[in-house]
Design a protein around this motif. Structure first.
Motif, mmCIF file in Angstrom:
data_model
loop_
_atom_site.group_PDB
_atom_site.id
_atom_site.type_symbol
_atom_site.label_atom_id
_atom_site.label_comp_id
_atom_site.label_asym_id
_atom_site.label_seq_id
_atom_site.Cartn_x
_atom_site.Cartn_y
_atom_site.Cartn_z
ATOM 1 N N THR A 85 -13.729 -7.811 2.422
ATOM 2 C CA THR A 85 -13.268 -6.638 3.155
ATOM 3 C C THR A 85 -14.122 -6.370 4.383
ATOM 4 O OG1 THR A 85 -13.472 -4.242 3.016
ATOM 5 C CG2 THR A 85 -14.362 -5.458 1.199
ATOM 6 N N THR A 88 -15.886 -1.416 7.500
ATOM 7 C CA THR A 88 -15.393 -0.055 7.723
ATOM 8 C C THR A 88 -14.389 0.408 6.669
ATOM 9 O OG1 THR A 88 -13.865 -1.132 9.216
ATOM 10 C CG2 THR A 88 -15.759 0.001 10.198
ATOM 11 N N GLU A 89 -13.791 -0.524 5.953
ATOM 12 C CA GLU A 89 -12.674 -0.140 5.080
ATOM 13 C C GLU A 89 -13.123 0.235 3.661
ATOM 14 O OE1 GLU A 89 -9.150 -2.896 6.221
ATOM 15 O OE2 GLU A 89 -11.010 -3.844 6.902
ATOM 16 N N LYS A 90 -13.784 1.385 3.542
ATOM 17 C CA LYS A 90 -14.310 1.836 2.246
ATOM 18 C C LYS A 90 -13.200 2.036 1.207
ATOM 19 C CE LYS A 90 -18.840 2.388 2.249
ATOM 20 N NZ LYS A 90 -19.215 0.971 2.295
ATOM 21 N N ASP A 91 -12.045 2.552 1.668
ATOM 22 C CA ASP A 91 -10.942 2.811 0.737
ATOM 23 C C ASP A 91 -10.478 1.518 0.062
ATOM 24 O OD1 ASP A 91 -11.058 5.410 1.274
ATOM 25 O OD2 ASP A 91 -9.229 5.504 2.521
ATOM 26 N N ASP A 92 -10.482 0.443 0.853
ATOM 27 C CA ASP A 92 -10.057 -0.852 0.316
ATOM 28 C C ASP A 92 -10.929 -1.274 -0.854
ATOM 29 O OD1 ASP A 92 -8.083 -1.023 2.080
ATOM 30 O OD2 ASP A 92 -8.963 -2.624 3.331
ATOM 31 N N ILE A 94 -12.501 0.605 -2.945
ATOM 32 C CA ILE A 94 -12.163 1.384 -4.147
ATOM 33 C C ILE A 94 -10.852 0.894 -4.755
ATOM 34 C CG2 ILE A 94 -11.533 3.703 -4.941
ATOM 35 C CD1 ILE A 94 -13.620 4.666 -2.792
ATOM 36 N N THR A 95 -9.840 0.694 -3.873
ATOM 37 C CA THR A 95 -8.562 0.198 -4.389
ATOM 38 C C THR A 95 -8.759 -1.132 -5.112
ATOM 39 O OG1 THR A 95 -7.561 1.160 -2.428
ATOM 40 C CG2 THR A 95 -6.158 -0.281 -3.749
ATOM 41 N N LYS A 98 -10.413 -0.738 -8.440
ATOM 42 C CA LYS A 98 -9.473 -0.128 -9.387
ATOM 43 C C LYS A 98 -8.477 -1.151 -9.911
ATOM 44 C CE LYS A 98 -9.330 4.810 -8.477
ATOM 45 N NZ LYS A 98 -8.796 5.791 -7.508
ATOM 46 N N TYR A 104 -17.112 -6.869 -4.294
ATOM 47 C CA TYR A 104 -16.567 -7.090 -2.960
ATOM 48 C C TYR A 104 -17.673 -7.621 -2.063
ATOM 49 C CZ TYR A 104 -19.004 -2.811 -1.779
ATOM 50 O OH TYR A 104 -19.967 -1.875 -1.605
ATOM 51 N N THR A 106 -18.541 -7.875 2.215
ATOM 52 C CA THR A 106 -18.049 -7.391 3.514
ATOM 53 C C THR A 106 -18.129 -8.478 4.580
ATOM 54 O OG1 THR A 106 -20.238 -6.465 3.832
ATOM 55 C CG2 THR A 106 -18.501 -4.950 3.170
#
Ligand SMILES: Nc1ncnc2c1ncn2[C@@H]1O[C@H](COP(=O)(O)OP(=O)(O)O)[C@@H](O)[C@H]1O
Ligand SMILES: [Mg+2]
Length: 369
Positions: A85, A88-92, A94-95, A98, A104, A106
């Motif tokens: 990832t 910058t894509e912190k939401d990714d 978490i998704t 989950k 992950y 970076t």
């Protein structure tokens, strides 16, 4: 590491695949590459990689979707996935976690971080596999033991019940058996006691071998004595089936082996020969030195023989009720034990057989220390 582990890289950007390949080329692992989700699924199904490094943003099928599909397949769900990832894509992140990813990394890649994470998860994977294997082995051993104890309990129970019956007949005041009858009962009692003793010996040896307590204590023995003694112990059983046992062993042959173990092996092989030979058959027992160091003992019968497809299974654990030509009961433990015991004595065991013609079991043991 015992086995070479494999990693699958999934990224639509060939440049990234190139970097990943270069970074990990130094490691011992085998590498696969996929430039889209569909290809990634294909390779995973066919190659079962140990680890997947999965890009998120890809055309057609993104990394999340690939992950979702893999997690739905019970055969593939266990393969660890690391998402690739952008910082910058912190939401990714978490998704991805989950969805069942284990970690992950970076982009742009930091070589050291990438290698560390990859190695950590590969090691975890290997440890998990080892644990699963040893668990499966333990379960199998337990199932074997359960089966064994149920059969032994039953067989031994029957034997002791028989002993009790003969003892009662012999001591019954009302029946008052005459001399001939008493002799018959005593013979039957003796036979049942011998069967019980043999069964117990096998069970005891088996339990020792399972717990690693089976130790050979070799001494020099006169082979003729061992063979004749063990033949004598089974003459009664053989005579009842009118089976002739011809044992010819040179009295000068000595062997260097564990006496109890050799006895157990001989008893099992002779008892099998009697068990699987119909009435009026013949059993021949011979012993010949092969060279200065090894003697071969062979027990040849004119019995029912063994199908060639069953020969390979003979020495493997396969506990089940078995029956001889006269309904003699068994449990399939004897030959497994024979092999273990003979190997403990630095010997080997082999068999040749032809259905309807007979079988020849042979053991080779050392002559000298
Ligand atoms: N001499 C023999 N002739 C024919 N079959 C044999 C002979 N010895 C062993 N077998 C076969 O191998 C199987 C396993 O032998 P063994 O482990 O001693 O178990 P068991 O005697 O309790 O049946 C037997 O059930 C039988 O089918
Ligand atoms: Mg047997």
């Amino acid at each position: 590491m015992k086995r070479k582990q494999t990693i699958l890289f999934v990224d639509d950007n060939p440049k990234n695949l190139g970097i990943l390949g270069t970074v990990l080329a130094e490691s011992e692992h085998s590498l696969y590459f996929a430039k889209n989700g569909a290809l990634a699924l294909d390779i995973t199904k066919n190659k079962h990689p140990d680890l997947i490094l999965l890009d998120i943003m890809m055309p057609d099928m993104d990394g999340f979707e690939v992950c979702r599909r893999l997690k739905q397949d019970p055969l593939l769900a266990e393969i660890p996935i690391i998402f690739l990832t952008a910082k910058t894509e912190k939401d990714d992140v978490i998704t991805g976690l989950k969805l069942g990813a284990v970690d992950y990394v970076t982009k742009p890649f930091n070589k050291k971080e990438l290698l560390t994470r990859v190695n950590t998860h590969l090691e975890l994977r290997a440890a998990k596999e080892e644990l699963q294997e040893s668990l499966a082995e333990k379960e199998e051993a337990l199932a074997t033991k359960d089966k064994l104890f149920s059969i032994i309990g039953h067989d031994l129970g029957n034997i002791i019940y028989g002993l009790k019956g003969f003892a009662e007949l012999l001591t019954d005041e009302e029946i008052q058996p005459d001399v001939e009858e008493r002799k018959d009962y005593l013979q039957m009692l003796n036979r049942a006691a011998t069967d019980g003793y043999d069964l117990l010996t096998n069970l005891l040896n088996w339990s020792r071998s399972q717990t690693g307590r089976l130790q050979a204590n070799p001494t020099t023995l006169i082979l003729q004595d061992s063979i004749y003694q063990n033949v004598n112990l089974q003459q009664d059983k053989a005579q009842r089936k009118k089976i002739n046992i011809l044992a010819g062993v040179n009295k000068n042959i000595t062997v260097f082996t564990d006496e109890n173990m050799l006895d157990t092996v001989l008893r099992n092989l002779i008892s099998n020969a009697i068990k699987f030979t119909p009435k009026s058959g013949t059993i021949r027992i011979t012993a010949e030195p092969i060279d200065d160091n090894v003697v071969e003992i062979s027990i040849t019968d004119t019995g029912i023989g063994i199908k060639s497809e069953n020969i390979n299974q003979l020495f493997r654990v396969n506990i089940a009720n078995t029956y001889g030509t006269d309904g003699e009961k068994g449990n399939g433990l004897g030959l497994v034990l024979c092999k273990e015991l003979i190997e403990k004595c630095n010997g080997t065991i082999g068999v040749e057989s032809e259905v309807g013609e007979g079988s020849r079991f042979s053991i080779r043991i050392p002559i000298n220390a």
